[in-house]
Design a protein around this motif. Structure first.
Motif, PDB file in Angstrom:
ATOM      1  N   UNK A   1       4.087 -83.116  89.217  1.00 55.99           N
ATOM      2  CA  UNK A   1       4.639 -84.239  88.462  1.00 55.99           C
ATOM      3  C   UNK A   1       3.531 -85.057  87.805  1.00 55.99           C
ATOM      4  N   UNK A   2       2.445 -85.305  88.546  1.00 51.02           N
ATOM      5  CA  UNK A   2       1.327 -86.077  88.003  1.00 51.02           C
ATOM      6  C   UNK A   2       0.690 -85.362  86.815  1.00 51.02           C
ATOM      7  N   UNK A   3       0.529 -84.061  86.964  1.00 51.44           N
ATOM      8  CA  UNK A   3      -0.067 -83.289  85.872  1.00 51.44           C
ATOM      9  C   UNK A   3       0.816 -83.340  84.630  1.00 51.44           C
ATOM     10  N   UNK A   4       2.126 -83.204  84.829  1.00 59.26           N
ATOM     11  CA  UNK A   4       3.060 -83.261  83.699  1.00 59.26           C
ATOM     12  C   UNK A   4       3.009 -84.622  83.022  1.00 59.26           C
ATOM     13  N   UNK A   5       2.987 -85.690  83.832  1.00 60.97           N
ATOM     14  CA  UNK A   5       2.954 -87.037  83.273  1.00 60.97           C
ATOM     15  C   UNK A   5       1.652 -87.300  82.527  1.00 60.97           C
ATOM     16  N   UNK A   6       0.534 -86.811  83.050  1.00 62.66           N
ATOM     17  CA  UNK A   6      -0.747 -86.974  82.354  1.00 62.66           C
ATOM     18  C   UNK A   6      -0.711 -86.282  80.990  1.00 62.66           C
ATOM     19  N   UNK A   7      -0.095 -85.119  80.941  1.00 61.67           N
ATOM     20  CA  UNK A   7       0.021 -84.400  79.668  1.00 61.67           C
ATOM     21  C   UNK A   7       0.882 -85.183  78.683  1.00 61.67           C
ATOM     22  N   UNK A   8       1.961 -85.797  79.176  1.00 63.86           N
ATOM     23  CA  UNK A   8       2.826 -86.606  78.315  1.00 63.86           C
ATOM     24  C   UNK A   8       2.071 -87.810  77.771  1.00 63.86           C
TER      25      UNK A   8
ATOM     26  N   UNK B   1      -1.157 -87.996  77.306  1.00 65.73           N
ATOM     27  CA  UNK B   1      -2.129 -87.502  76.323  1.00 65.73           C
ATOM     28  C   UNK B   1      -1.465 -87.336  74.948  1.00 65.73           C
ATOM     29  N   UNK B   2      -0.265 -86.798  74.954  1.00 66.28           N
ATOM     30  CA  UNK B   2       0.476 -86.626  73.703  1.00 66.28           C
ATOM     31  C   UNK B   2       0.802 -87.991  73.094  1.00 66.28           C
ATOM     32  N   UNK B   3       1.229 -88.933  73.944  1.00 64.10           N
ATOM     33  CA  UNK B   3       1.554 -90.279  73.471  1.00 64.10           C
ATOM     34  C   UNK B   3       0.334 -90.944  72.854  1.00 64.10           C
ATOM     35  N   UNK B   4      -0.812 -90.800  73.477  1.00 63.00           N
ATOM     36  CA  UNK B   4      -2.031 -91.413  72.934  1.00 63.00           C
ATOM     37  C   UNK B   4      -2.339 -90.859  71.538  1.00 63.00           C
ATOM     38  N   UNK B   5      -2.197 -89.565  71.369  1.00 65.12           N
ATOM     39  CA  UNK B   5      -2.441 -88.960  70.049  1.00 65.12           C
ATOM     40  C   UNK B   5      -1.469 -89.515  69.012  1.00 65.12           C
ATOM     41  N   UNK B   6      -0.218 -89.691  69.399  1.00 62.71           N
ATOM     42  CA  UNK B   6       0.778 -90.230  68.478  1.00 62.71           C
ATOM     43  C   UNK B   6       0.473 -91.691  68.127  1.00 62.71           C
TER      44      UNK B   6
ATOM     45  N   UNK C   1      -3.704 -96.479  82.757  1.00 63.97           N
ATOM     46  CA  UNK C   1      -2.857 -95.785  81.801  1.00 63.97           C
ATOM     47  C   UNK C   1      -3.388 -95.940  80.388  1.00 63.97           C
ATOM     48  N   UNK C   2      -2.485 -95.988  79.404  1.00 72.17           N
ATOM     49  CA  UNK C   2      -2.868 -96.161  78.006  1.00 72.17           C
ATOM     50  C   UNK C   2      -2.714 -97.639  77.637  1.00 72.17           C
ATOM     51  N   UNK C   3      -3.789 -98.233  77.160  1.00 74.49           N
ATOM     52  CA  UNK C   3      -3.773 -99.660  76.824  1.00 74.49           C
ATOM     53  C   UNK C   3      -3.783 -99.845  75.309  1.00 74.49           C
TER      54      UNK C   3
ATOM     55  N   UNK D   1       8.914 -95.219  73.874  1.00 68.33           N
ATOM     56  CA  UNK D   1      10.168 -94.739  74.456  1.00 68.33           C
ATOM     57  C   UNK D   1      10.230 -93.228  74.608  1.00 68.33           C
ATOM     58  N   UNK D   2       9.203 -92.525  74.178  1.00 71.08           N
ATOM     59  CA  UNK D   2       9.177 -91.070  74.381  1.00 71.08           C
ATOM     60  C   UNK D   2       8.776 -90.710  75.807  1.00 71.08           C
ATOM     61  N   UNK D   3       8.298 -91.695  76.575  1.00 68.40           N
ATOM     62  CA  UNK D   3       7.980 -91.485  77.987  1.00 68.40           C
ATOM     63  C   UNK D   3       8.772 -92.485  78.813  1.00 68.40           C
ATOM     64  N   UNK D   4       8.831 -92.251  80.118  1.00 67.62           N
ATOM     65  CA  UNK D   4       9.601 -93.135  81.005  1.00 67.62           C
ATOM     66  C   UNK D   4       8.711 -94.004  81.882  1.00 67.62           C
ATOM     67  N   UNK D   5       7.430 -94.023  81.614  1.00 67.10           N
ATOM     68  CA  UNK D   5       6.484 -94.766  82.443  1.00 67.10           C
ATOM     69  C   UNK D   5       6.740 -96.270  82.425  1.00 67.10           C
TER      70      UNK D   5
END
Length: 245
Positions: A91-98, A100-105, A127-129, A161-165
């Motif tokens: 789960x952690x690995x999947x969330x980290x990948x999500x 990473x994608x969010x940061x690029x966007x 996280x992402x700031x 909103x593309x992630x649930x964090x």
């Protein structure tokens, strides 16, 4: 007649008694089954152990094993206490990948809208700031969002909103006292600004239970408050998309 009797006697003497082979073969079978059980009991779970005992019982009694899956598993079983850890790591690995994608966007959004001077982005342990200077959000000494801020915030909301964090919204000021009838201190001003952003996020369909806010006032500056540029950089609202725990 005498001669024939001797021939029969010689046949009896020449015949070897092989009856000892039967218990000897049984003993070898028992030893083989015992070693299999001892080996298997060290690497299989209770269910597989019981299956092996059925095999052992079958060898001793000659009965048929009903289950077609009795015996050793081709792979080692995962202990129950480790299964949860493996799931958490996945789960952690999947969330980290999500993230990473969010940061690029988010980077693309900032660059495409020429917001580099007003919005900055970085990855931290939390996280992402996303850091927004107060100029893009508020008038001086105010905590009400400016009309021009909505377009920028809407773009961020669509991506967040593309992630649930969970999300932490944190207000910061410089060290100039908040001479204001509404806000008696920079703490209150920074907290009010964070709440304004939080309420707008909620109005745009970000779940309230994902969000929290903090007001840090002047006490977590990025730079010394020794110039206009530094004070301007210190007046900000940080939106942190937190790593899931």
């Amino acid at each position: 007649m005498r001669k024939r009797k001797r021939a029969i006697g010689n046949d009896i003497e020449e015949h070897i008694d092989e009856s000892w082979l039967i218990p000897y073969a049984d003993l070898l079978t028992l030893l083989l089954a015992l070693f299999i059980v001892l080996y298997a009991s060290s690497i299989v779970d209770k269910e597989k152990y019981n299956s092996l005992m059925e095999v052992f019982k079958s060898e001793l009694t000659g009965t048929k094993i009903e289950s077609q899956q009795a015996g050793l598993s081709p792979t080692l079983p995962i202990p129950e206490e480790n299964q949860g850890l493996l799931e958490e790591e996945t789960d952690e690995k999947t969330n980290d990948e999500e993230l990473d994608v969010l940061k690029q966007q988010l980077e693309s959004f900032i660059n495409d809208n020429s917001l580099q001077d007003m919005v900055s982005l970085k990855t931290t342990e939390r996280g992402i700031e996303v850091s927004l200077k107060d100029l893009i959000l508020f008038d001086s000494g105010e905590a009400k969002l400016k009309g021009g801020s909505y377009q920028t915030l809407n773009g961020l909301i669509g991506l967040i909103n593309t992630v649930s964090n969970p999300i932490s919204i944190e207000g910061h000021t410089d060290n100039v006292p908040a001479y204001n009838l509404i806000y008696a201190s920079n703490w209150e001003l920074s907290a009010a600004r964070a709440i304004s952003v939080l309420k707008y996020f909620e109005s745009q369909q970000i779940d309230a239970n994902r969000m929290q806010f903090s007001g840090y006032g002047e006490y977590q500056p990025l730079y010394p408050n020794d110039s206009y540029e530094h004070r301007q950089a210190n007046r900000r609202v940080n939106i942190i998309i937190l790593r899931e725990k």
